[in-house]
Design a protein around this motif. Structure first.
Motif, mmCIF file in Angstrom:
data_model
loop_
_atom_site.group_PDB
_atom_site.id
_atom_site.type_symbol
_atom_site.label_atom_id
_atom_site.label_comp_id
_atom_site.label_asym_id
_atom_site.label_seq_id
_atom_site.Cartn_x
_atom_site.Cartn_y
_atom_site.Cartn_z
ATOM 1 N N LEU A 42 5.874 -0.687 -6.116
ATOM 2 C CA LEU A 42 5.545 -0.107 -4.815
ATOM 3 C C LEU A 42 5.331 1.393 -4.913
ATOM 4 O O LEU A 42 4.499 1.964 -4.216
ATOM 5 N N LEU A 73 1.881 2.627 -5.554
ATOM 6 C CA LEU A 73 1.006 2.745 -4.385
ATOM 7 C C LEU A 73 1.554 3.780 -3.400
ATOM 8 O O LEU A 73 1.035 3.925 -2.307
ATOM 9 N N LEU A 106 4.281 3.493 -1.764
ATOM 10 C CA LEU A 106 4.535 2.631 -0.620
ATOM 11 C C LEU A 106 5.983 2.143 -0.622
ATOM 12 O O LEU A 106 6.287 1.054 -0.166
ATOM 13 N N ARG A 109 -4.658 6.518 1.852
ATOM 14 C CA ARG A 109 -5.215 5.283 2.406
ATOM 15 C C ARG A 109 -6.453 4.863 1.605
ATOM 16 O O ARG A 109 -6.640 3.698 1.274
ATOM 17 N N ARG A 117 -5.290 3.602 -1.982
ATOM 18 C CA ARG A 117 -4.669 2.279 -2.035
ATOM 19 C C ARG A 117 -5.749 1.194 -2.024
ATOM 20 O O ARG A 117 -6.707 1.272 -1.271
ATOM 21 N N TRP A 118 -5.530 0.197 -2.821
ATOM 22 C CA TRP A 118 -6.394 -0.987 -2.918
ATOM 23 C C TRP A 118 -7.711 -0.690 -3.624
ATOM 24 O O TRP A 118 -8.226 -1.508 -4.339
ATOM 25 N N PHE A 175 1.552 -9.177 -3.815
ATOM 26 C CA PHE A 175 2.990 -9.040 -3.598
ATOM 27 C C PHE A 175 3.734 -10.305 -3.952
ATOM 28 O O PHE A 175 3.196 -11.400 -3.922
ATOM 29 N N SER A 233 1.950 -12.846 2.887
ATOM 30 C CA SER A 233 1.187 -11.609 2.746
ATOM 31 C C SER A 233 0.034 -11.491 3.722
ATOM 32 O O SER A 233 -0.527 -10.428 3.902
ATOM 33 N N GLN A 270 -9.452 -11.066 7.362
ATOM 34 C CA GLN A 270 -8.561 -10.108 6.708
ATOM 35 C C GLN A 270 -9.206 -9.556 5.442
ATOM 36 O O GLN A 270 -9.032 -8.392 5.102
ATOM 37 N N MET A 271 -9.968 -10.424 4.761
ATOM 38 C CA MET A 271 -10.652 -9.941 3.561
ATOM 39 C C MET A 271 -11.783 -8.994 3.959
ATOM 40 O O MET A 271 -11.976 -7.935 3.353
ATOM 41 N N GLU A 326 -12.064 -7.108 6.640
ATOM 42 C CA GLU A 326 -11.623 -5.786 7.109
ATOM 43 C C GLU A 326 -11.169 -4.924 5.929
ATOM 44 O O GLU A 326 -11.308 -3.710 5.966
ATOM 45 N N THR A 327 -10.653 -5.581 4.883
ATOM 46 C CA THR A 327 -10.245 -4.815 3.708
ATOM 47 C C THR A 327 -11.453 -4.073 3.115
ATOM 48 O O THR A 327 -11.358 -2.902 2.747
ATOM 49 N N GLU A 386 -12.872 -1.319 5.775
ATOM 50 C CA GLU A 386 -12.068 -0.114 5.958
ATOM 51 C C GLU A 386 -12.271 0.878 4.809
ATOM 52 O O GLU A 386 -11.863 2.023 4.898
ATOM 53 N N HIS A 387 -12.868 0.406 3.717
ATOM 54 C CA HIS A 387 -13.004 1.284 2.562
ATOM 55 C C HIS A 387 -14.447 1.646 2.230
ATOM 56 O O HIS A 387 -14.707 2.698 1.679
#
Lengths: 328, 330
Positions: free
Chosen positions: A58, A61, A63, A92, A95-96, A103, A109, A119-120, A122-123, A126-127
């Protein structure tokens, strides 16, 4: 020699200490850990529960959950990004994109009320500035890579997938931004043996196909042998030994590693009797003085109780933190 | 789909039993409409002797007052089926007319109050969950607990005293000023808002804390969930995590409470509406109780139980849409 090593590494972890600070007590879950994650290698981090593996992961990251805090050390990514001094927005973005993580217990998760596909999506969104079409294509390519049926998986809610499927969907999610480092925290725990095998074969597939460094956290040495180039052994928040996988299995130098290897059925050597390590895992609130392993160590001498050992290079690319590695 | 029939049937049965039960409960109250009316006539001087008062009262009571209870009940149930809720004993107007006239005011005030307190409470609760462990959170939770413990009629009295007597900013009574003409015109709308503001505030100030504390507790749990940590690791924006991850998951139980409150919205508060002399359902509840106005009380209870039971049904149905894990028939 050390310069060459620096050049080859993607993520330098330097003297990281993570403390959980409670009202009147603080616990060092990770204690002065230094390790370099090399380009395209698979690094295994082995240790029992509570040895600090997950906290270390963690912290890569940045985190670590409150009340945990990285209290000292440096994290240098790709030789230039000082992870601990990034602003919130930079962090932000980091990360990723650079370091992604599957995890432990990927079963929980995913957000239960959103579809896996969303969810995939938006990942990515967002980047990156890509079209939705392009993003969806990437998602279905990765889902295929982890051997999931793209359309059905994307439409599914998390509770509609089995544990193994969720784990694979999470691996696909972790690969969405093509990260340089992928951390896998106990990727096979809580799965049945068949799913375990399946996940492992997918992971070794990925290792061959993608240019990615993997960090595999596990308490299961057998998993390491299938996947890993190098192994770091953690005990009581410290790394006590790091070496190439074969080297570590054939010539373990730390008494704890030796104990670990004797406690599991051998994969490379002859079949022999299993021996448990005597004593109990360390009490993190009340660690022994000196070397934290000394109460359980058959080779312990007076010096081990007074002085904490640090990693030394015992042979090429084989580091060990033990005062008596020459003798044992 | 069978589930829905079963659920509707259950709702109808619940309504039936509530009606029968309230029918008897109301008659268990000490006193009866006759006594109350006789006393009123004597006290107001409209009847000189007790005999005269009883005589006059008798002529006004519903015809079947002396029938056995079971016969009265059957008459009443048959009346409901015909759509006849009877006449109020105290005002002689049909009960349905009273409901139709007063319900819009109550629904207007309660819905405004519910929407406001729910939104304020939800946002505040989420903020508090995020600020866990800070002094701000500690003070806020203490303040919210105190606010939540104040009954709305005490708040109403306080506001009434402060803003109509000490600082006479707001009108004291009614739903709109007598100088405006009801209809779709600006003066009327402004007057209605002005009159409704204090009743709305009485509800909001005492209700929002419950919503806030509820969602704060939920959100504190959700914040510890793996998927929130993973969302952070995925580099999602904080605003997105608050709304889609923490918000959506912690609002689920709140949602049931919200729909149920919509059911109770139709009842109004007898005390608050009486304090502001607001012409809503609640005030009629209050006067019907003191006059032992059986038909009116029954009508109001009937209306309230139907809305509450329907709200329950609605909550069950809608839940399957907002939480994908819940399936109809489970």
């Amino acid at each position: 020699m050390s310069e060459q090593r620096l050049f080859r590494s993607i993520y330098n972890i330097e003297n990281i200490t993570v403390e959980y600070i409670m009202r009147n007590i603080s616990v060092k879950a990770v204690n002065n850990v230094s390790i370099n994650i090399r380009n395209r290698e698979a690094l295994g981090i082995v240790g029992e529960s509570g040895s600090g593996k997950t906290t270390l992961a963690l912290s890569l990251l940045n985190l670590v959950p409150s009340p945990g805090k990285i209290t000292s050390g440096k994290l240098i990514f790709d030789g230039k990004i000082d992870v601990l001094s990034l602003s919130d927005e930079e962090l932000r973005a980091f990360r990723w994109k650079q370091v992604a993580m599957v995890f432990q217990g990927a079963l929980n998760s995913f957000n239960p009320v959103l579809r896996i596909g969303d969810q995939m999506l938006e990942t990515i969104m967002e980047h990156e500035k890509v079209s939705k079409q392009e993003a969806l294509e990437r998602i279905s390519r990765l889902l295929k890579l982890v051997r999931l049926e793209p359309n059905r998986t994307m439409k599914a809610f998390p509770h509609e997938l089995s544990g193994g499927m969720k784990q694979r969907a999470m691996i696909a999610t972790a690969l969405l931004l093509n990260p340089r480092v992928l951390i896998l925290d106990e990727p096979t725990t809580a799965l049945d043996v068949i799913s375990q095998k399946y996940i492992l074969s997918i992971l070794s597939d990925l290792k061959k196909k993608l240019e990615i460094s993997m960090v595999l956290l596990t308490h299961d040495l057998a998993i390491c042998t299938e996947l890993v180039d190098r192994i770091a052994v953690m005990y009581a928040g410290r790394i006590v030994e790091v070496a190439k996988m074969e080297d570590l299995f054939l010539k373990p130098r730390h008494p704890y590693t030796m104990g670990l290897l004797r406690a599991v059925p051998s994969v490379v050597g002859d079949v022999r009797k299993l021996e448990p390590i005597p004593g109990a895992p360390p009490d993190m609130f009340n660690l022994p003085s000196g070397c934290p392993f000394h109460p359980r160590c058959p080779y312990a001498v007076e010096r081990c109780k007074r002085e904490e050992p640090y990693l030394e290079e015992a042979s090429e690319d084989h580091f060990v933190a033990c005062h008596r590695w020459r003798e044992v | 789909m069978k589930w829905i029939y079963r659920r509707v049937l259950l709702a109808l049965l619940s309504i039936f039993f509530t009606v029968v039960l309230t029918f008897f409960l109301i008659r268990l109250m000490p006193g009866n409409p006759m006594d109350v009316y006789v006393q009123m006539l004597i006290r107001s001087g409209r009847a000189r002797t007790r005999e005269e008062a009883i005589e006059r009262a008798k002529s006004l009571m519903p015809l079947n007052m002396n029938d056995p209870l079971w016969k009265q009940l059957i008459d009443y149930l048959l009346g409901i089926l015909r759509g006849d809720l009877g006449r109020s004993i105290s005002s002689f107007t049909p009960v349905s007319e009273i409901i139709v006239k007063s319900l819009p005011w109550t629904v207007f005030v309660s819905s405004m109050a519910l929407a406001t307190s729910f939104s304020i409470g939800t946002i505040l609760g989420l903020v508090l969950a995020y600020k866990r462990g800070t002094t701000f959170e500690g003070f806020s939770v203490a303040a919210l607990t105190i606010f939540g413990a104040i009954p709305n009629y005490i708040m109403a009295l306080l506001l009434f005293y402060l803003f109509t007597i000490v600082y006479p900013i707001f009108p004291m009574r009614g739903a709109y000023s007598s100088t405006v003409t009801p209809g779709f015109n600006l003066n009327f709308i402004l007057s209605v808002l002005q009159h409704a503001l204090l009743p709305i505030a009485s509800y909001v100030l005492t209700d929002f804390s419950g919503w806030a504390l509820g969602i704060r507790a939920m959100a504190s749990t959700v914040l510890g969930e793996d998927y929130v940590t993973v969302a952070k690791a995925r580099g999602l924006r904080e605003s997105k995590i608050i709304t889609n991850y923490v918000g959506r998951n912690s609002i689920l139980p709140q949602f049931t409470g919200l729909i149920l409150s919509i059911g109770f919205m139709f009842g109004g508060s007898p005390l608050v509406e009486s304090i502001f002399t607001y012409p809503g359902i609640g005030r009629f509840f209050a006067s019907a109780v003191s006059a032992r106005d059986y038909p009116l009380l029954q009508g109001l209870f009937l209306m309230l139980s139907i809305t509450v039971i329907l709200a329950n049904l609605l909550a069950d149905l809608l839940y399957t849409f907002i939480d994908p894990r819940v399936k109809v028939g489970d």
